[in-house]
Design an enzyme around this catalytic site. Structure first.
Site, mmCIF file in Angstrom:
data_model
loop_
_atom_site.group_PDB
_atom_site.id
_atom_site.type_symbol
_atom_site.label_atom_id
_atom_site.label_comp_id
_atom_site.label_asym_id
_atom_site.label_seq_id
_atom_site.Cartn_x
_atom_site.Cartn_y
_atom_site.Cartn_z
ATOM 1 N N GLU A 1 5.203 61.016 -18.735
ATOM 2 C CA GLU A 1 4.729 61.411 -17.396
ATOM 3 C C GLU A 1 5.607 60.781 -16.313
ATOM 4 O OE1 GLU A 1 2.696 63.841 -17.528
ATOM 5 O OE2 GLU A 1 2.419 63.508 -19.665
ATOM 6 N N GLU B 1 9.537 69.965 -19.538
ATOM 7 C CA GLU B 1 8.931 69.371 -20.741
ATOM 8 C C GLU B 1 9.938 68.824 -21.739
ATOM 9 O OE1 GLU B 1 6.191 68.410 -20.558
ATOM 10 O OE2 GLU B 1 5.289 69.697 -19.037
HETATM 11 ZN ZN LIG Z 1 5.043 66.924 -19.797
#
Ligand SMILES: [Zn+2]
Length: 829
Positions: A294, A316
């Site tokens: 994060e 991602e």
């Molecule tokens: Zn992520």
């Protein structure tokens, strides 16, 4: 939600051309009861074509008022989550007042009542297109704005947001304006929170959770803050751009769907990461990975955001790659890459061999419903593995130089794949575009098969990718163990060049796991693995071998029984908790529960139980530093069968401990009780007593799991009604589904397996994407690996009315089911 439109890419392009969103003032009223909250949004924006029209996204329970440039508009004009705006001026002010509904599926503003103390908590999940369930917005990633948020809450509550906030009068909270951020990243968390505050390098840090978890958060805070500090130090060392927001709060929230969400300055994480029971080190490492993942998003995603969802991987894959690389380099979890090889990467391998696979960087993602399906093993795991391969090829220095240039150029804006490739190509002087065409624009896993010293390199799509990897040669020592004789780098060009590995007892391609590739050993090496896998000196190389054995089973090349022989021979002596955890999970969930034919299941389960008991004996009297013993205990509980073993488990439960430890904490108690319920050796009185002793949400989920697992028709029917026709929250639905399907109860569940395919479509459609995911993952009867189930799943897929989320879930399960059926046939031949 079926009553709202999805945003198409074409619409987003048009709205981006037309609008320039400047500021958003958001005022939320959380004092209006448990059903709805008040939401007032004031958006100031420019329009490039005065006189033109557009629409604002808003999904309210009731729309009260819409005012555009002083004109009151008719609230009845709202259609499918879109409110039309006409006759825009060059500069506009739009005010939208609405009543919004709290959700219980983790989408929008989730509200949760803590059964431990009756306190209420709320948090937003604006991602991916759920922001308009909280506030009106032009909801697409490339219309960034500065947000100024105010919240009215009960006076005893704490409110956390994206920026530094303060309570200006009892219950009234005001937050500083944010830098330009995307609407899907706006976050508010509120309730009578327990908070731990700290500071690092000038950044205010906060950890928050609900009050009933206070003691557990306090116990974990030193480790969480240490990881956070190590993460910031690492990122500040490798990135030129400092952390771009004014504070960093990590909020552990209940009933959260993903692991965590990267809201700038206000990360939300599932509150199972505040550990209430003992966990193995693999779980602590997973939590550390989530924390630094994060944090990576503060740059990859929040500072520079993908222009449209087709570049999801820019968020991602990078966050995932950075998470493993930072965790291994800068925290105590130095063997994080072993966990990647043994566990996380299999998510990517499995996804890339399914019909639903897609390129890491897909050429087009037409709308938000399709985008949601790409949050999968490709965008995370394969993308991260591909980046690891890219770094192996470019060198870390050139990689980071390109990344830093990319941040400089697009800070607080949006970017595309091409922007990043240009930066990497300029920094490295290499043909990064060519590499990306082969690695990011294609699908499928390459296979490298070693035969007579030659490597046969094949791809499902014929487009063999270039690989930079290492080859390890292992020889036998005088003591009979194996040692690394040499390790040679190998550049396997896409044109199929081959190397001539030297003679050794074991030659292992990709032995340091630099590439994303399936490997097959030569027959001599495979013989060595069968006899001596446990003697391979490095755990990363053993992880590569276990992973190869795993996909041979899934590919129907290795019989389930032979895999279980490997487990029986080499797991009892294994010292890596990563490997024990990953291998036991696969051996149980796929091999024993699905791939072994029913006639052989009891013996297979007994074999696995024996492995777990040997591990338990081996760890007797030793401090359980990594949680290896805990994993063994869980294995023993989960494989227990018959009268005498049930009696043994009941004895542990009564004594409150496993002999020799560990003491039973809530997780272990509920796992024990679940097994007893499955075996018919415990029932409602025991469940009720356990729940009364600890009335927490963990217990409510434990009880739901146990009740659904009872081996009688009435219990199954009650679970079925709750799951398919009730209004269970996302977490209680997950617990109920986990309890419902038990391979031990195949006969009892036969009729429900048929009903599953009849009722799935309407239930999943009615409850939305989050519940569709529950129903098609843990809710899927995977153990019923027969041709009949395959045909029923195929027939179900023919229904044109399935939602995108349901269809995708079912396609993926069908692939695993077919593999299990094929593996069964291998034994039955
Ligand atoms: Zn992520």
């Amino acid at each position: 939600m079926s009553d709202t439109s999805v945003l198409t890419r074409a619409e987003a392009v048009e709205r981006h051309r037309l609008l320039d969103v400047r500021t958003v003032h958001l005022d939320l009223d959380l004092t209006r009861g448990r059903e709805v909250f008040g939401s007032t949004t004031v958006i100031r924006f420019g329009c490039t074509t005065p006189g033109a029209g557009t629409y604002v996204d808003v999904k309210p329970a009731g729309l009260r008022r819409v005012v555009l440039n002083g004109r009151e508009l008719d609230v009845g004009a709202l259609r499918s989550g879109r409110f039309p705006l006409t006759d825009l001026a060059a500069d506009n002010e739009l005010t939208v007042e609405a009543d919004m509904a709290y959700s219980h599926t983790g989408e929008g503003m989730h509200r949760f009542a803590d059964p431990a103390d009756g306190e209420d908590y709320v948090y937003t999940q604006s991602f991916l297109d759920d922001g308009p369930r909280v506030f009106a917005s032009f909801d697409q990633p490339d219309l960034k704005a500065r947000y100024t948020v105010s919240v009215t809450a009960p006076p005893q509550w704490t409110v956390v947001g994206n920026s530094v906030g303060r309570q200006v009068s009892p219950g009234r909270w005001e937050f500083a304006p944010t830098p330009a951020i995307s609407s899907y990243l706006v976050s508010v968390v509120a309730g009578p929170l327990h908070s731990v505050r700290a500071e690092h390098d000038g950044i205010p840090l906060g950890l928050h959770c609900r009050r009933s978890l206070a003691a557990h958060l306090d116990a974990d805070a030193p480790e969480l803050l240490e990881i956070t500090r190590q993460g910031f130090d690492h990122y500040h060392r490798v990135f030129r751009h400092r952390y771009p927001f004014d504070s960093y709060d990590q909020c552990f929230v209940p009933e959260f769907n993903p692991g965590a969400m990267e809201n700038p300055g206000c990360v939300t994480l599932r509150d199972e990461y505040v550990f209430r029971s003992a966990v193995a080190d693999t779980k602590r490492e997973e939590r550390a990975l989530v924390v630094v993942h994060e944090m990576a998003h503060m740059w990859f995603g929040d500072l520079v955001t993908m222009k449209w969802w087709d570049d999801l991987w820019l968020n991602e894959s990078f966050a995932e790659y950075m998470a493993y690389s930072v965790t291994a380099a800068s925290t105590r979890f130095t063997s994080a890459w072993t966990g990647f090889a043994a566990d996380r990467k299999t998510w990517g391998y499995d996804a890339d061999q399914r019909p639903s696979t897609h390129p890491v960087a897909p050429g087009t993602v037409d709308d938000t419903a399709q985008a949601l399906q790409n949050f999968d093993g490709i965008s995370y795991s394969k993308g991260a593995a591909a980046l690891r391969q890219l770094v192996a090829w470019l060198g870390e220095e050139a990689f980071l130089a390109g990344v830093n240039d990319y941040f400089d150029e697009h800070a607080f804006g949006n970017a595309t794949l091409d922007d990043l490739l240009r930066a990497l190509a300029a920094a490295s002087g290499r043909d990064v575009h060519g590499w990306a065409d082969r690695w990011l624009r294609t699908t499928g896993v390459d296979t490298l098969r070693l035969t007579d010293g030659r490597i046969e390199h094949t791809s499902a799509d014929g487009g063999r990718r270039p690989h930079r990897l290492t080859v390890g040669h292992y020889r036998r020592t005088a003591e009979g163990t194996l040692e690394l004789a040499d390790r040679v780098p190998l550049d396997l060009a896409a044109d199929g060049a081959v190397a001539q590995p030297g003679a050794a007892e074991l030659t292992l391609l990709n032995d340091t796991d630099l590439s994303f590739v399936k490997i097959r050993l030569d027959p001599g090496s495979w013989q060595t693995v069968r006899s001596s896998l446990g003697a391979v000196p490095e755990e990363l190389a053993r992880a590569v071998l276990w992973s190869a054995a795993r996909d041979q089973v899934r590919d129907g090349e290795l019989a389930p029984g032979e895999y279980l022989e490997l487990v029986a021979a080499h797991l009892p002596g294994e010292t890596s908790v990563h490997l024990v955890d990953a291998v036991l999970s696969f051996a149980r969930e796929f091999v024993v529960d699905c791939a072994v034919p029913p006639a052989g299941r009891a013996a297979a389960l007994a074999g696995l139980a024996q492995v777990c008991r040997t591990l338990l004996r081996r760890t007797d009297g030793e401090p359980d530093r990594t949680g290896l013993r805990l994993v063994a205990v869980r294995g023993v509980i989960g494989t227990a069968v018959g009268e005498s073993q049930a009696a043994e488990l009941r004895g542990w439960l009564a004594a409150g401990t496993v002999p020799g430890g560990p003491l039973l904490d809530p997780d272990l108690r509920w796992q024990l009780l679940l097994r007893l319920c499955v075996l018919g050796a415990a029932g409602e009185p025991e469940i009720a007593a356990e729940l009364a002793a600890d009335p927490s949400d963990t217990s409510e989920q434990g009880a739901a799991r146990c009740r659904a697992a009872l081996p009688d028709r009435e219990a199954k029917e009650a679970a079925w009604q709750a799951l398919f026709h009730g209004e269970l929250s996302n977490y209680l639905a997950t617990a109920t589904a986990r309890g419902l399907w038990q391979p031990e109860q195949a006969e009892l569940l036969d009729e429900l397996t048929t009903r599953y395919f009849e009722e799935l479509g309407s239930a999943a459609g009615r409850r939305g994407p989050a519940l569709a995911r529950v129903l098609t993952t843990v809710g899927f009867p995977a153990f019923a690996a027969t041709e009949r189930t395959v045909r029923a799943a195929e027939a179900c897929l023919a229904d044109p009315d399935l939602t995108a989320a349901t269809r995708r879930g079912l396609v993926d399960q069908l692939d695993t089911l077919r593999r299990a059926v094929r593996a069964r046939a291998l034994t039955e031949q």
